[in-house]
Design an enzyme around this catalytic site. Structure first.
Site, PDB file in Angstrom:
ATOM      1  N   HIS A  45      71.320  64.893  59.909  1.00 46.15           N
ATOM      2  CA  HIS A  45      72.320  65.875  60.343  1.00 46.15           C
ATOM      3  C   HIS A  45      71.645  67.174  60.767  1.00 46.15           C
ATOM      4  CE1 HIS A  45      76.070  64.316  57.926  1.00 46.15           C
ATOM      5  NE2 HIS A  45      75.362  63.318  58.444  1.00 46.15           N
ATOM      6  N   ARG A  64      77.404  76.423  61.500  1.00 44.75           N
ATOM      7  CA  ARG A  64      78.741  76.988  61.405  1.00 44.75           C
ATOM      8  C   ARG A  64      79.312  77.257  62.798  1.00 44.75           C
ATOM      9  NH1 ARG A  64      75.461  79.909  57.661  1.00 44.75           N
ATOM     10  NH2 ARG A  64      76.037  79.527  55.488  1.00 44.75           N
ATOM     11  N   HIS A  74      67.691  76.079  70.488  1.00 43.65           N
ATOM     12  CA  HIS A  74      68.712  75.249  71.128  1.00 43.65           C
ATOM     13  C   HIS A  74      68.683  73.819  70.605  1.00 43.65           C
ATOM     14  CE1 HIS A  74      65.089  74.605  73.705  1.00 43.65           C
ATOM     15  NE2 HIS A  74      65.546  73.353  73.762  1.00 43.65           N
ATOM     16  N   GLU A  82      70.265  72.112  75.777  1.00 46.23           N
ATOM     17  CA  GLU A  82      69.480  71.693  76.929  1.00 46.23           C
ATOM     18  C   GLU A  82      69.934  70.300  77.338  1.00 46.23           C
ATOM     19  OE1 GLU A  82      64.833  71.261  78.448  1.00 46.23           O
ATOM     20  OE2 GLU A  82      65.269  71.498  76.297  1.00 46.23           O
ATOM     21  N   GLN A 110      67.235  66.567  70.216  1.00 50.89           N
ATOM     22  CA  GLN A 110      66.283  67.660  70.020  1.00 50.89           C
ATOM     23  C   GLN A 110      66.895  68.838  69.275  1.00 50.89           C
ATOM     24  OE1 GLN A 110      63.700  68.423  73.497  1.00 50.89           O
ATOM     25  NE2 GLN A 110      64.431  70.519  73.367  1.00 50.89           N
ATOM     26  N   GLU A 167      61.447  70.529  68.436  1.00 54.11           N
ATOM     27  CA  GLU A 167      60.578  71.239  69.371  1.00 54.11           C
ATOM     28  C   GLU A 167      60.215  72.578  68.748  1.00 54.11           C
ATOM     29  OE1 GLU A 167      60.537  73.419  73.771  1.00 54.11           O
ATOM     30  OE2 GLU A 167      62.168  72.017  73.272  1.00 54.11           O
ATOM     31  N   PRO A 174      64.989  67.924  43.296  1.00 55.33           N
ATOM     32  CA  PRO A 174      65.887  66.827  42.900  1.00 55.33           C
ATOM     33  C   PRO A 174      66.044  66.757  41.387  1.00 55.33           C
ATOM     34  CG  PRO A 174      63.751  65.973  43.594  1.00 55.33           C
ATOM     35  CD  PRO A 174      63.752  67.429  43.932  1.00 55.33           C
ATOM     36  N   LEU A 175      67.239  66.381  40.947  1.00 53.08           N
ATOM     37  CA  LEU A 175      67.537  66.272  39.515  1.00 53.08           C
ATOM     38  C   LEU A 175      67.758  64.812  39.148  1.00 53.08           C
ATOM     39  CD1 LEU A 175      70.064  69.229  39.153  1.00 53.08           C
ATOM     40  CD2 LEU A 175      67.653  69.211  38.473  1.00 53.08           C
ATOM     41  N   VAL A 178      66.457  69.809  54.345  1.00 55.45           N
ATOM     42  CA  VAL A 178      66.885  69.051  53.177  1.00 55.45           C
ATOM     43  C   VAL A 178      66.331  67.636  53.316  1.00 55.45           C
ATOM     44  CG1 VAL A 178      68.827  68.146  51.853  1.00 55.45           C
ATOM     45  CG2 VAL A 178      68.995  70.395  52.951  1.00 55.45           C
TER      46      VAL A 178
END
Length: 315
Positions: free
Chosen positions: A50, A54, A119, A167, A180, A232, A280-281, A300
């Site tokens: 991902h 926002r 971008h 782009e 990208q 990039e 990490p837990l 992440v």
């Protein structure tokens, strides 16, 4: 008495040798552990999941991405208790494609994108057609589609309703049209080293031209940058500084072991800079390590099995 002193000296010498040997063994174990962690980062099974950011107008963003860029709305959910609405858009299922994860927070209709984030890139077989759709919808074209300097690559730049730059890259068919994410960096060699060692990426293409005033490095996990998603990294020789902004949030990448990945990230940050935000837990539903690179960009690394299980729950 002399015999006692001689025996004591021998004993102390033996203890010293044992202690030195133990230290050497401990040091070897530490070095071996460090080497194992860094090696893990190179062989881990990773994929771009991902890009999280926002937006000030979610419905307009969804309409723009689906009608102009040809994305699909994969899911959308309102969270009144958190005062936000989240949507995920992309060119295929989340379990196999890189997607845009966008969030609208109640009452906030504008964000500062800043200049650190540059971008996104979209691969399309007809960049002219996409640009024309954007124009007809009232969108902003910041660079007309075409080539540059006698090159063969056809590209252009447009803005989405929130001001994010996209782009448009004209290419043949690709499994990852959302191809990208571009960051402005202050030391490109340092950034390349960081993403190689901490994230196990490879440089797929690089270009450095002091005469033109910039250098770039395309980094990712595939062998062909036209068939995968890349970061990039761009360095501008004449830049005097960048602003962080508050719009773009983070890049999420999968890992087969968040704990091993966290150890590698920790070692690289000690060497090159950056900061671990959370580790990490054991026993948590989603194991992940969250950190920022030397320029402050957040990544992440999320356990792949946990991600897929969470995806099933959301769907």
């Amino acid at each position: 008495m002399a015999r006692y002193i001689y025996s004591l000296i021998c004993t102390l010498s033996l203890l010293s040798l044992i202690n030195q040997s133990g230290l050497r063994m401990a040091s070897a174990r530490i070095l071996s552990s460090s080497d194992d962690a860094l090696e893990w980062a190179q062989k881990d099974n990773r994929r771009f999941l991902h890009a999280v950011y926002r937006v000030g107008d979610l419905d307009r963003t969804i309409k723009f991405y689906t009608e102009n860029f040809g994305m699909q709305l994969l899911r959308k959910k309102d969270f009144p208790e958190l005062k936000l609405t989240n949507a995920v858009l992309g060119y295929g299922p989340e379990d196999s494609h890189f997607v845009a994860d966008v969030t609208y927070y109640y009452g906030i209709d504008k964000y500062d994108i800043g200049t650190y984030f540059s971008h996104f890139g979209i691969a399309t077989q007809d960049a002219y057609k996409v640009a024309e759709k954007v124009r007809e919808s009232g969108g902003v074209i910041t660079r007309e589609v075409g080539t540059m300097g006698g090159g063969q690559q056809i590209f252009g730049f447009v803005l989405d309703p929130n001001g994010y730059s996209f782009e448009l890259l004209q290419r043949g068919p690709t499994p990852e049209p959302l191809c990208q994410v571009c960051y402005q960096v202050t030391d490109i060699n340092l950034s390349i080293k960081f993403y190689e060692k901490a994230l196990g990426m490879k440089v797929l293409q690089s270009y450095d031209s002091p005469q033109q005033g910039f250098a770039i490095a395309m980094m990712g996990y595939g062998e062909d940058q036209t068939q995968t998603t890349v970061i990039e990294l761009r360095y501008d020789y004449n830049a005097t500084g960048y602003t962080k902004g508050n719009a773009y949030e983070e890049l999420v990448i999968s890992t087969d072991d968040a704990f091993k990945s966290a150890e590698a990230v920790k070692l690289v940050i000690q060497e090159l800079g950056g900061q671990i935000i959370s580790a990490p837990l054991p026993g948590s539903n989603i194991k992940m390590v969250v950190f920022v690179d030397p320029d402050g960009f957040k990544t992440v690394l999320m356990d792949n099995k946990d991600f897929l299980e969470e995806l099933k729950r959301k769907q």
